[in-house]
Design a protein around this motif. Structure first.
Motif, PDB file in Angstrom:
ATOM      1  N   LEU A   1     -16.923 -32.434  -0.016  1.00 43.83           N
ATOM      2  CA  LEU A   1     -18.116 -31.880  -0.394  1.00 43.83           C
ATOM      3  C   LEU A   1     -18.240 -30.540  -0.208  1.00 43.83           C
ATOM      4  CD1 LEU A   1     -20.756 -34.277   1.396  1.00 43.83           C
ATOM      5  CD2 LEU A   1     -20.451 -34.082  -1.145  1.00 43.83           C
ATOM      6  N   ILE A   2     -18.895 -29.572  -0.691  1.00 44.57           N
ATOM      7  CA  ILE A   2     -18.982 -28.192  -0.294  1.00 44.57           C
ATOM      8  C   ILE A   2     -20.369 -27.855  -0.623  1.00 44.57           C
ATOM      9  CG2 ILE A   2     -16.680 -27.567  -1.264  1.00 44.57           C
ATOM     10  CD1 ILE A   2     -17.873 -26.211  -3.851  1.00 44.57           C
ATOM     11  N   GLY A   3     -20.875 -26.887   0.322  1.00 42.13           N
ATOM     12  CA  GLY A   3     -22.197 -26.277   0.436  1.00 42.13           C
ATOM     13  C   GLY A   3     -22.572 -25.371   1.369  1.00 42.13           C
ATOM     14  N   GLY A   4     -23.536 -24.572   1.262  1.00 43.95           N
ATOM     15  CA  GLY A   4     -23.992 -23.482   2.206  1.00 43.95           C
ATOM     16  C   GLY A   4     -24.736 -22.531   1.453  1.00 43.95           C
ATOM     17  N   GLN A   5     -25.104 -21.440   2.167  1.00 47.78           N
ATOM     18  CA  GLN A   5     -26.099 -20.327   1.523  1.00 47.78           C
ATOM     19  C   GLN A   5     -25.233 -19.477   0.640  1.00 47.78           C
ATOM     20  OE1 GLN A   5     -28.258 -18.206   4.340  1.00 47.78           O
ATOM     21  NE2 GLN A   5     -29.415 -17.055   2.709  1.00 47.78           N
ATOM     22  N   GLY A   6     -23.771 -19.277   0.861  1.00 50.61           N
ATOM     23  CA  GLY A   6     -23.031 -18.491   0.169  1.00 50.61           C
ATOM     24  C   GLY A   6     -22.660 -18.985  -1.172  1.00 50.61           C
TER      25      GLY A   6
ATOM     26  N   ARG B   1     -34.459 -23.611   5.653  1.00 48.14           N
ATOM     27  CA  ARG B   1     -35.577 -22.712   5.059  1.00 48.14           C
ATOM     28  C   ARG B   1     -35.575 -21.298   5.902  1.00 48.14           C
ATOM     29  NH1 ARG B   1     -41.261 -24.324   3.276  1.00 48.14           N
ATOM     30  NH2 ARG B   1     -41.341 -22.138   2.344  1.00 48.14           N
ATOM     31  N   ALA B   2     -35.827 -21.451   6.987  1.00 46.82           N
ATOM     32  CA  ALA B   2     -36.081 -20.442   7.915  1.00 46.82           C
ATOM     33  C   ALA B   2     -34.690 -19.482   8.018  1.00 46.82           C
ATOM     34  CB  ALA B   2     -36.309 -20.815   9.327  1.00 46.82           C
ATOM     35  N   LEU B   3     -33.797 -20.364   8.362  1.00 48.58           N
ATOM     36  CA  LEU B   3     -32.196 -19.364   8.401  1.00 48.58           C
ATOM     37  C   LEU B   3     -31.840 -18.681   7.194  1.00 48.58           C
ATOM     38  CD1 LEU B   3     -30.161 -21.718  10.766  1.00 48.58           C
ATOM     39  CD2 LEU B   3     -31.424 -19.630  11.217  1.00 48.58           C
ATOM     40  N   TYR B   4     -32.446 -19.286   6.200  1.00 51.32           N
ATOM     41  CA  TYR B   4     -32.112 -18.575   4.744  1.00 51.32           C
ATOM     42  C   TYR B   4     -32.837 -17.715   4.663  1.00 51.32           C
ATOM     43  CZ  TYR B   4     -28.663 -22.202   2.541  1.00 51.32           C
ATOM     44  OH  TYR B   4     -27.921 -22.936   2.239  1.00 51.32           O
TER      45      TYR B   4
ATOM     46  N   VAL C   1     -15.540 -22.877   6.823  1.00 51.37           N
ATOM     47  CA  VAL C   1     -14.302 -22.193   6.255  1.00 51.37           C
ATOM     48  C   VAL C   1     -13.526 -21.202   7.036  1.00 51.37           C
ATOM     49  CG1 VAL C   1     -14.717 -22.837   3.848  1.00 51.37           C
ATOM     50  CG2 VAL C   1     -15.041 -20.514   4.592  1.00 51.37           C
ATOM     51  N   GLU C   2     -12.381 -21.086   7.017  1.00 51.00           N
ATOM     52  CA  GLU C   2     -11.661 -20.426   7.914  1.00 51.00           C
ATOM     53  C   GLU C   2     -12.381 -18.744   7.556  1.00 51.00           C
ATOM     54  OE1 GLU C   2      -7.048 -18.929   9.038  1.00 51.00           O
ATOM     55  OE2 GLU C   2      -7.383 -20.534   7.405  1.00 51.00           O
ATOM     56  N   GLY C   3     -12.822 -18.063   8.680  1.00 47.31           N
ATOM     57  CA  GLY C   3     -13.245 -16.780   8.729  1.00 47.31           C
ATOM     58  C   GLY C   3     -14.934 -16.850   8.652  1.00 47.31           C
ATOM     59  N   GLU C   4     -15.341 -18.121   8.607  1.00 50.13           N
ATOM     60  CA  GLU C   4     -16.741 -18.189   8.555  1.00 50.13           C
ATOM     61  C   GLU C   4     -17.456 -18.625  10.027  1.00 50.13           C
ATOM     62  OE1 GLU C   4     -20.120 -18.215   7.407  1.00 50.13           O
ATOM     63  OE2 GLU C   4     -19.272 -18.397   5.535  1.00 50.13           O
ATOM     64  N   LEU C   5     -18.244 -17.595  10.345  1.00 51.29           N
ATOM     65  CA  LEU C   5     -18.759 -17.851  11.903  1.00 51.29           C
ATOM     66  C   LEU C   5     -20.014 -18.514  11.872  1.00 51.29           C
ATOM     67  CD1 LEU C   5     -17.952 -14.085  13.168  1.00 51.29           C
ATOM     68  CD2 LEU C   5     -16.744 -16.125  13.164  1.00 51.29           C
ATOM     69  N   HIS C   6     -20.685 -18.935  10.856  1.00 47.53           N
ATOM     70  CA  HIS C   6     -21.914 -19.804  10.825  1.00 47.53           C
ATOM     71  C   HIS C   6     -21.523 -21.158  10.853  1.00 47.53           C
ATOM     72  CE1 HIS C   6     -23.159 -15.785   9.209  1.00 47.53           C
ATOM     73  NE2 HIS C   6     -24.238 -15.985   9.838  1.00 47.53           N
TER      74      HIS C   6
ATOM     75  N   LEU D   1     -16.967 -28.812   3.443  1.00 48.24           N
ATOM     76  CA  LEU D   1     -16.586 -27.545   3.698  1.00 48.24           C
ATOM     77  C   LEU D   1     -17.760 -26.542   3.674  1.00 48.24           C
ATOM     78  CD1 LEU D   1     -13.185 -27.235   2.132  1.00 48.24           C
ATOM     79  CD2 LEU D   1     -13.701 -27.242   4.374  1.00 48.24           C
ATOM     80  N   SER D   2     -18.188 -25.996   4.520  1.00 52.00           N
ATOM     81  CA  SER D   2     -19.485 -25.043   4.734  1.00 52.00           C
ATOM     82  C   SER D   2     -19.188 -23.688   4.431  1.00 52.00           C
ATOM     83  CB  SER D   2     -20.282 -25.389   6.044  1.00 52.00           C
ATOM     84  OG  SER D   2     -21.278 -24.453   6.104  1.00 52.00           O
ATOM     85  N   LEU D   3     -19.981 -23.017   3.525  1.00 50.87           N
ATOM     86  CA  LEU D   3     -19.921 -21.536   3.345  1.00 50.87           C
ATOM     87  C   LEU D   3     -21.202 -20.794   3.363  1.00 50.87           C
ATOM     88  CD1 LEU D   3     -17.489 -19.521   2.226  1.00 50.87           C
ATOM     89  CD2 LEU D   3     -18.635 -19.669   0.336  1.00 50.87           C
ATOM     90  N   SER D   4     -21.338 -19.993   4.212  1.00 49.66           N
ATOM     91  CA  SER D   4     -22.464 -19.209   4.325  1.00 49.66           C
ATOM     92  C   SER D   4     -22.543 -17.781   3.599  1.00 49.66           C
ATOM     93  CB  SER D   4     -22.891 -19.136   5.885  1.00 49.66           C
ATOM     94  OG  SER D   4     -23.258 -20.330   6.494  1.00 49.66           O
TER      95      SER D   4
END
Length: 225
Positions: A188-193, A59-62, A111-116, A160-163
């Protein structure tokens, strides 16, 4: 620009609730020591680690991410907040390892290019607490290197995580590449993005979008049944 901090409702909060308002204020102020104190207090009060991850760290990071998107905090402040939470994850890790093993494994990557990478780490920790062998490859994972590791390790699941939403095309490409080589591998996929488009971003019955860590725990409990 002045940033309005959240008020602290400490007098009305149940003892077992993660101290989100105080924590996000300390995180925005860059107060690493206070963030650690609040985290340890929550653990002492019996907050389970997955709940701590979901209701405090995630929650805090979002919240921090939204403030950065609106130009209310600098990229340096966003990076500082992320660094603090990563440090807390490392401190908590001894609480994560479970002696119970279920003979299942997952590989998780940003994912590629994702720095988080904090989200991916938390996902791996939840799997570890459930007895899985969880391997996290970190931020900016090249698709070809992920495929190579999948060939070597043959996991039961890949995550795979996507922010950042702008990388959604890369996510789709990585899913397609994995599916072409591993037609039966669940993902599985997830993340703020993916907050606003999650269930519709990939049209593949073996790709599951997980919105939060509570849903992830339910998924793990039912996996393979």
């Amino acid at each position: 620009m002045t940033l309005e901090l959240l008020a602290s409702p400490a007098s009305t909060r149940a003892p077992s609730a993660p101290p989100y308002p105080e924590f996000v204020n300390a995180l925005l102020a860059g107060d690493r020591r206070r963030c650690a104190e609040l985290t340890q207090r929550a653990l002492r009060h019996g907050v389970p680690v997955p709940e701590l991850y979901e209701q405090l760290f995630r929650r805090a990071l979002y919240r921090v991410g939204k403030l950065w998107e609106r130009n209310q905090i600098s990229v340096a402040a966003e990076h500082r907040a992320t660094s603090i939470v990563e440090g807390l994850l490392n401190q908590i890790f001894p609480e994560v390892i479970s002696s119970r093993r279920v003979e299942r494994s997952i590989v998780v990557a940003s994912v590629e290019g994702e720095l988080h990478q904090v989200g991916g780490k938390m996902v791996c920790d939840v799997f570890e607490m459930s007895g899985w062998d969880a391997c996290y490859l970190g931020a900016n994972t090249p698709a070809r290197e992920l495929s190579r590791l999948l060939r070597e390790t043959r996991p039961d699941l890949v995550g795979l995580s996507l922010s950042v939403y702008f990388h959604v095309g890369i996510l789709r490409g990585m899913v397609e590449a994995i599916r072409a080589e591993f037609p039966a591998l669940p993902m599985l996929i997830g993340g703020q993005g993916l907050q606003h488009i999650g269930p519709t971003v990939i049209q593949d019955p073996m790709v599951r979008y997980v919105a939060d860590l509570r849903e992830l725990q339910r998924f793990i409990a039912g996996f393979g049944r």
